[in-house]
Structure formats: C-alpha cells, structure tokens
Design a protein around this motif. Sequence first.
Motif, short mmCIF file in Angstrom:
data_model
loop_
_atom_site.label_atom_id
_atom_site.label_comp_id
_atom_site.label_asym_id
_atom_site.label_seq_id
_atom_site.Cartn_x
_atom_site.Cartn_y
_atom_site.Cartn_z
N GLY A 1 61.29 -5.01 -1.21
CA GLY A 1 60.26 -4.11 -1.69
C GLY A 1 58.88 -4.65 -1.36
O GLY A 1 58.71 -5.82 -1.04
N LYS A 2 57.89 -3.77 -1.46
CA LYS A 2 56.52 -4.11 -1.12
C LYS A 2 55.85 -4.87 -2.26
O LYS A 2 55.94 -4.47 -3.42
CB LYS A 2 55.74 -2.84 -0.81
N GLY A 3 55.20 -5.99 -1.92
CA GLY A 3 54.41 -6.72 -2.89
C GLY A 3 52.95 -6.34 -2.75
O GLY A 3 52.62 -5.20 -2.40
N ALA A 4 52.06 -7.29 -2.99
CA ALA A 4 50.63 -7.02 -2.85
C ALA A 4 50.22 -6.91 -1.39
O ALA A 4 49.38 -6.09 -1.02
CB ALA A 4 49.83 -8.11 -3.54
N LYS A 5 50.83 -7.74 -0.53
CA LYS A 5 50.41 -7.76 0.87
C LYS A 5 51.55 -7.92 1.86
O LYS A 5 51.31 -8.05 3.06
CB LYS A 5 49.40 -8.90 1.10
N SER A 6 52.78 -7.91 1.39
CA SER A 6 53.90 -8.11 2.32
C SER A 6 55.16 -7.47 1.77
O SER A 6 55.25 -7.15 0.59
CB SER A 6 54.15 -9.61 2.54
N MET A 7 56.14 -7.28 2.66
CA MET A 7 57.48 -6.93 2.21
C MET A 7 58.13 -8.20 1.69
O MET A 7 58.05 -9.26 2.32
CB MET A 7 58.30 -6.35 3.35
N MET A 8 58.77 -8.09 0.53
CA MET A 8 59.41 -9.24 -0.10
C MET A 8 60.92 -9.02 -0.07
O MET A 8 61.42 -7.99 -0.52
CB MET A 8 58.94 -9.39 -1.55
N VAL B 1 57.86 -6.51 -7.72
CA VAL B 1 59.17 -7.06 -8.11
C VAL B 1 59.90 -6.07 -9.00
O VAL B 1 61.08 -5.77 -8.79
CB VAL B 1 58.99 -8.41 -8.85
N GLU B 2 59.20 -5.56 -10.02
CA GLU B 2 59.83 -4.60 -10.93
C GLU B 2 60.31 -3.35 -10.20
O GLU B 2 61.46 -2.90 -10.37
CB GLU B 2 58.85 -4.20 -12.03
N LYS B 3 59.45 -2.79 -9.36
CA LYS B 3 59.81 -1.55 -8.66
C LYS B 3 60.96 -1.77 -7.69
O LYS B 3 61.85 -0.91 -7.56
CB LYS B 3 58.58 -1.00 -7.92
N SER B 4 60.97 -2.90 -6.99
CA SER B 4 62.02 -3.12 -6.00
C SER B 4 63.38 -3.31 -6.67
O SER B 4 64.39 -2.74 -6.22
CB SER B 4 61.68 -4.33 -5.12
N GLY C 1 73.10 1.63 -7.57
CA GLY C 1 73.37 2.16 -8.89
C GLY C 1 74.79 2.68 -9.09
O GLY C 1 75.44 2.37 -10.08
N HIS C 2 75.27 3.51 -8.15
CA HIS C 2 76.61 4.08 -8.29
C HIS C 2 77.68 2.98 -8.26
O HIS C 2 78.67 3.04 -9.01
CB HIS C 2 76.87 5.10 -7.19
N PHE C 3 77.47 1.99 -7.41
CA PHE C 3 78.41 0.87 -7.34
C PHE C 3 78.39 0.06 -8.64
O PHE C 3 79.44 -0.31 -9.19
CB PHE C 3 78.06 -0.02 -6.15
N PHE D 1 64.51 -0.03 -8.13
CA PHE D 1 64.93 0.89 -7.07
C PHE D 1 66.34 0.56 -6.61
O PHE D 1 67.21 1.43 -6.53
CB PHE D 1 63.97 0.80 -5.88
N TRP D 2 66.59 -0.73 -6.32
CA TRP D 2 67.89 -1.10 -5.75
C TRP D 2 69.01 -1.08 -6.77
O TRP D 2 70.19 -0.97 -6.40
CB TRP D 2 67.78 -2.48 -5.09
N THR D 3 68.71 -1.14 -8.05
CA THR D 3 69.77 -1.02 -9.06
C THR D 3 69.90 0.42 -9.55
O THR D 3 70.72 0.71 -10.42
CB THR D 3 69.51 -1.94 -10.26
#
Length: 254
Positions: free
Chosen positions: A135-142, A224-227, A238-240, A230-232
């Motif tokens: 997910g996107k942080g302040a200035k990079s993909m993390m 961090v929270e959004k990523s 989520g379905h898994f 999103f992935w869970t």
Amino acid sequence: MRKGKIIVASMMLFCVLCFAAVALYFLVLKSDDGQSADQPHAAAILQVAGLVSANKPDPETIKTLFARRVIVRQVNLDSGELLPVAAHQDTQKTCVTLATDQDPAQVRQRCSIVDIYIIQNNEHEIQQVILPVSGKGAKSMMHAFLALESDGRTVKNLLYYDQDETPGLGAKVDDADWLRQWPGKKVLDDRAQPALKVVQQNSGNSDDYTVDGITGATMTSVGVEKSINFWTGDRGYGHFLQRLMKDKQILSNQ
C-alpha cells in the motif's frame, strides 16, 4: 578466411555454453515440487515467520529452510478458495485496474490469483499463514509480509521488507521497537470484517485491534492501516480469511 570461420565457430560455442549455464541455473534453483521464491523474498518470509534473524543466513541455508518449512499455495481472491497444489503452474490469473473509490491502499492493480505462504514445523503441523500486503505510504509504495495465526485473524508478526519512506519518520515501519506491538493484535473482528486501527494519539485505552502510529509520520501510519484493512477485506484475502476462521483445516488440504 579460415581465421574468420574459427572466430564465428568460437562465438557460436560461447553462446551455446551461456545458454546451457542459464538453463542449468534455473533447474538447480527451482525445487522439485514447483515451489520457489527469489532469495530476498524467501529471506523476508523466513524472517517474518520467526525462522531466521534479521542477520540473514547464507543463500544455501535460506533455500534449504524455505523448502522444508514453507508451503507455497495460491488463493483465488474472488472466491477465497485455496487452489489445488497440482494447479499451481497452470493457473491463469486475471489482473484489473482498480477504480479510485475501490483502492484506498492505492495499489492500482489487483490480481485474482495470488501466492500465500503456509508455515509448517518439522512435524509438518501448520503453524501460521503469511500474506503479502502492500500500500501507499507518505512517499512510497510499502511492501510487507503479514504473518497470521492459523485462526486467520491474529497477528504473529509483521515485516516491511521494501519501502522508501522518510528516514527517521515513516521509515520506522521496519523498526523493531514499533513492530514489537503487533503480535497478538487482531486484524478482523468477530464478524470477519477488517478492524485494524493505527492511532496517532493513543488515549491509553488500547484494545486488540489498535496499534500506535509512528510519531511524526501520520501519512505513513494511515497508509499502514489502509493497506492492511484493504488486503484483509473483500477485495483482498477477506473471503479466504473468512473460510479460515470457520475451518483452519483448509490450510492442510492439498
């Protein structure tokens, strides 16, 4: 004329030898059951699983330990199903570009079939499942690996292995002191919905779903929270995870 033929023949022989060397390289690195991971990712997976320290061992140790303790499986994100091991090499995956309102983590693209990593002990008992998240942080993909208990919701560990956030601020996502608060936290609530909260001003009333943000790095903390949410969630694993919460034995099914 003869000298020219010798040069051409030598060049052809050199090309053949190079091709053979490359082919041998891939044959040696690839495991017999089709499971493989490039060395940096394999080392990060072993680290988040608690099988190696941050001072990574030599490549041969990583390869051997990964083959013995890590099971690479594929998940269909749309259905939540674990794909049969036999289908691992033949599966066709579909990737789509996400609309802005469907992409809070700003990953831009989502593929329907993804790899996950199941960790077993020396007795072949399943211990945890590791999910790639980004997910996107302040200035990079993390990019990170999230290690969960076999209940599908409780965090065992979190490791950011690739990020370019601001040194001394957002870059602390890979700081051991900050990551120490994650084990035991839950990423899903009792209804199997994403519930993680990363808070900047903790009132001291921390619960199973709350972690402290990084001081001075609000945008990274929000990322961090959004990523992870999103992935869970339904567009991620989520379905898994909902299936796993109901029946952890699905990790053992081949």
